[in-house]
Design a protein around this motif. Structure first.
Motif, PDB file in Angstrom:
ATOM      1  N   TYR A  52      44.450  25.845 -10.448  1.00  0.00           N
ATOM      2  CA  TYR A  52      44.947  27.140 -10.918  1.00  0.00           C
ATOM      3  C   TYR A  52      45.240  27.039 -12.401  1.00  0.00           C
ATOM      4  O   TYR A  52      45.600  25.974 -12.902  1.00  0.00           O
ATOM      5  CB  TYR A  52      46.225  27.533 -10.173  1.00  0.00           C
ATOM      6  N   ALA A  53      45.074  28.141 -13.119  1.00  0.00           N
ATOM      7  CA  ALA A  53      45.362  28.186 -14.552  1.00  0.00           C
ATOM      8  C   ALA A  53      46.061  29.497 -14.871  1.00  0.00           C
ATOM      9  O   ALA A  53      45.959  30.479 -14.126  1.00  0.00           O
ATOM     10  CB  ALA A  53      44.071  28.085 -15.353  1.00  0.00           C
ATOM     11  N   ASP A  54      46.777  29.497 -15.995  1.00  0.00           N
ATOM     12  CA  ASP A  54      47.377  30.748 -16.458  1.00  0.00           C
ATOM     13  C   ASP A  54      46.823  31.055 -17.849  1.00  0.00           C
ATOM     14  O   ASP A  54      46.018  30.312 -18.402  1.00  0.00           O
ATOM     15  CB  ASP A  54      48.905  30.686 -16.438  1.00  0.00           C
ATOM     16  N   GLY A  56      47.008  28.424 -20.951  1.00  0.00           N
ATOM     17  CA  GLY A  56      46.317  27.150 -20.904  1.00  0.00           C
ATOM     18  C   GLY A  56      46.966  26.092 -20.030  1.00  0.00           C
ATOM     19  O   GLY A  56      46.589  24.924 -20.096  1.00  0.00           O
ATOM     20  N   ARG A  57      47.939  26.460 -19.209  1.00  0.00           N
ATOM     21  CA  ARG A  57      48.545  25.497 -18.285  1.00  0.00           C
ATOM     22  C   ARG A  57      47.744  25.480 -16.990  1.00  0.00           C
ATOM     23  O   ARG A  57      47.239  26.503 -16.551  1.00  0.00           O
ATOM     24  CB  ARG A  57      49.996  25.867 -18.005  1.00  0.00           C
ATOM     25  N   TYR A  58      47.649  24.291 -16.413  1.00  0.00           N
ATOM     26  CA  TYR A  58      46.898  24.107 -15.178  1.00  0.00           C
ATOM     27  C   TYR A  58      47.795  23.512 -14.103  1.00  0.00           C
ATOM     28  O   TYR A  58      48.755  22.813 -14.404  1.00  0.00           O
ATOM     29  CB  TYR A  58      45.705  23.172 -15.400  1.00  0.00           C
ATOM     30  N   TYR A  84      49.274  32.803 -12.421  1.00  0.00           N
ATOM     31  CA  TYR A  84      48.159  31.860 -12.367  1.00  0.00           C
ATOM     32  C   TYR A  84      47.008  32.481 -11.595  1.00  0.00           C
ATOM     33  O   TYR A  84      47.194  33.354 -10.763  1.00  0.00           O
ATOM     34  CB  TYR A  84      48.591  30.564 -11.666  1.00  0.00           C
ATOM     35  N   VAL A 106      40.906  28.831 -10.434  1.00  0.00           N
ATOM     36  CA  VAL A 106      39.778  28.431 -11.267  1.00  0.00           C
ATOM     37  C   VAL A 106      38.676  27.834 -10.401  1.00  0.00           C
ATOM     38  O   VAL A 106      37.530  28.206 -10.494  1.00  0.00           O
ATOM     39  CB  VAL A 106      40.219  27.406 -12.351  1.00  0.00           C
TER      40      VAL A 106
END
Length: 104
Positions: free
Chosen positions: A8-10, A13-15, A100, A103
């Protein structure tokens, strides 16, 4: 990517990875798992349930009531299993609420 997990990403740019299936860390660690995953609003209910269930088992043991101790132990085990079964689902739902997106 980790096998058997979802990425998952937001927007910033955090995963985050969420594993599929049973969550052994949630099963064994509970409140510490909530802290590690930064799910602060899960911490208090998990701590409260752990304290209440442990207190009930301790009280039944002190009073020498084997049936009550067995019941308290079964309820504790059921709670641990619930945390394990739903831990990853709770984490996934929390990430989706925070914006999020999936991905892969």
């Amino acid at each position: 990517m980790k096998p058997g997990s979802t990425l998952y990403a937001d927007g910033s740019g955090r995963y985050a990875y969420v594993s599929a299936g049973f969550s052994w860390p949630a099963f064994f660690l509970g409140p510490l798992w909530a802290v590690a995953k930064r799910r602060w609003w899960w911490l208090l209910p998990m701590l409260c349930l752990d304290v209440v269930l442990s207190g009930c088992a301790e009280l039944a043991d002190i009073q020498g009531r084997e049936a009550a101790l067995l019941l308290a132990s079964c309820v504790q085990l059921s709670y641990l299993m619930l945390r394990g079964w739903y831990g990853n689902r709770w984490l996934e739902a929390s990430l989706l609420r925070q914006g999020y997106f999936r991905v892969a």
